[in-house]
Design a protein around this motif. Sequence first.
Motif, PDB file in Angstrom:
ATOM      1  N   GLY A  92      23.440  21.464  32.664  1.00  0.00           N
ATOM      2  CA  GLY A  92      22.245  20.757  33.007  1.00  0.00           C
ATOM      3  C   GLY A  92      21.775  20.781  34.623  1.00  0.00           C
ATOM      4  N   ASN A 197      23.135  22.163  26.315  1.00  0.00           N
ATOM      5  CA  ASN A 197      22.508  20.911  26.996  1.00  0.00           C
ATOM      6  C   ASN A 197      21.692  20.208  26.214  1.00  0.00           C
ATOM      7  OD1 ASN A 197      22.247  19.655  29.604  1.00  0.00           O
ATOM      8  ND2 ASN A 197      20.342  20.444  29.949  1.00  0.00           N
ATOM      9  N   GLU A 241      25.213  18.368  25.579  1.00  0.00           N
ATOM     10  CA  GLU A 241      25.754  17.684  27.084  1.00  0.00           C
ATOM     11  C   GLU A 241      26.962  17.585  27.333  1.00  0.00           C
ATOM     12  OE1 GLU A 241      22.489  14.050  27.000  1.00  0.00           O
ATOM     13  OE2 GLU A 241      23.831  13.702  25.463  1.00  0.00           O
TER      14      GLU A 241
END
Length: 454
Positions: A92, A197, A241
């Motif tokens: 990210g 991500n 994530e």
Amino acid sequence: MPAAESLLHDPAMRPRRFVAGGPLRGTIKVPGDKSISHRAVMFGALAVGETRVTGLLEGEDVMATADAMRAMGATIRRDDNGTWYINGVGVGGLLQPDRALEMGNSGTSTRLLMGLIASHGITATFTGDASLSKRPMGRVIDPLAQMGTAFTATPGPNGSQTLPLMIRGAAPAVPITYRLPVASAQVKSAILLAGLNTPGVTTVIEPIPTRDHSERMLTGFGADLTVEEQDGERVIRIRGEAELKPQTIEVPGDPSSAAFFIVAALIVPGSDLVIENVGLNPTRAGLVEVLRAMGGRIEEINPRIVGGEPVADLRVCHSPLHGITVDPAVAPSMIDEFPVLFVAAALAEGRTVTAGLDELRVKESDRLAVMATALSSIGVAVEEREDGLVIHGSGGARLPGGTGTAVATHLDHRIAMSMAVAGLASDAGVEVDDTRPIATSFPNFEALLDGLAQ
């Protein structure tokens, strides 16, 4: 093997004639695995902290990946002992590059980086050399677009999408379930990297298994990734994530680079060669099994696990080879090695038949057409079919070789190295029109060959 005098007018090209010499004897190491090197740089650049890599392939393709990751915020340096240190930005955390990402000849860099950027809120432009700019990118664009990424590509032949290409990442991207329409580790990896991500679970379904370096290494870096077999297919899921943890990585020798010396030792009489530290991941080791089926003497010495990858030293001795029909199912595990397999087949007894190789038509060159033309020009009987070649071997007798025009390599490193190997088992030698592309994957190929074939 003295370099040939140039018969070409372009002073930048480096033609060379490769000729028969003595047997190949001794012990060598080939450069680090290109696929693993690309991924080590990318994943290290996405980890928080310092990743250390030894054995990294320092060819032009991997350096293009390193330059791109630097442009997006990672700090990457090499010490005098050849250890690379990568300080990452975190998943990210990729930064907006302030220049176009120049990929040179590297399709792997391009397609995997497209996946990385796809789920980051940045925009990037990819450029490449003349060869890469002809290669289709649609197979990667299609699934990434489903995740919300936007692309502006250059129209190519037959409706294809090529470089230069601009990508606008989606933040947040949308997780998808995608069944690969063709066996491609690059497409699979691009989707998984986009999934890093992306909130939720991104799923890739592989009807035919391909090289699994991304799955192994992502797991090693701490990604939440699972692989299951369902109804004969591989189902790979990655939870987004992610937080990747820095690693210490030892890159094994590249089996695709070792392939040229394996075949050379098999076809040059009197050869007895040991190639150290060769990666033998089962999704990459198809060539060794095919050559053994043809009668090749290839012995694994000191098998071991290095960084989660199976590795061994290979002892290869000159062997009488015989033609076989190669099972198309093995193609994904040796797709880059078919050009040099064609050379081995040219020296075998009888006929070798290959099929299911459509992928070779969209590599750095159309490798089926280019190898058919190249082998025919040095006296090999070849039939080109839509998805493979049929090669009628010499029965171990030296090939006539080329006495006229140099073999056209079409900026393809594997064509150049494969035809160099053919020259070692020829009467007149084989001249390739340009050895420069070899540096993309195997910078010291000629030096190693010169040191062995005296």
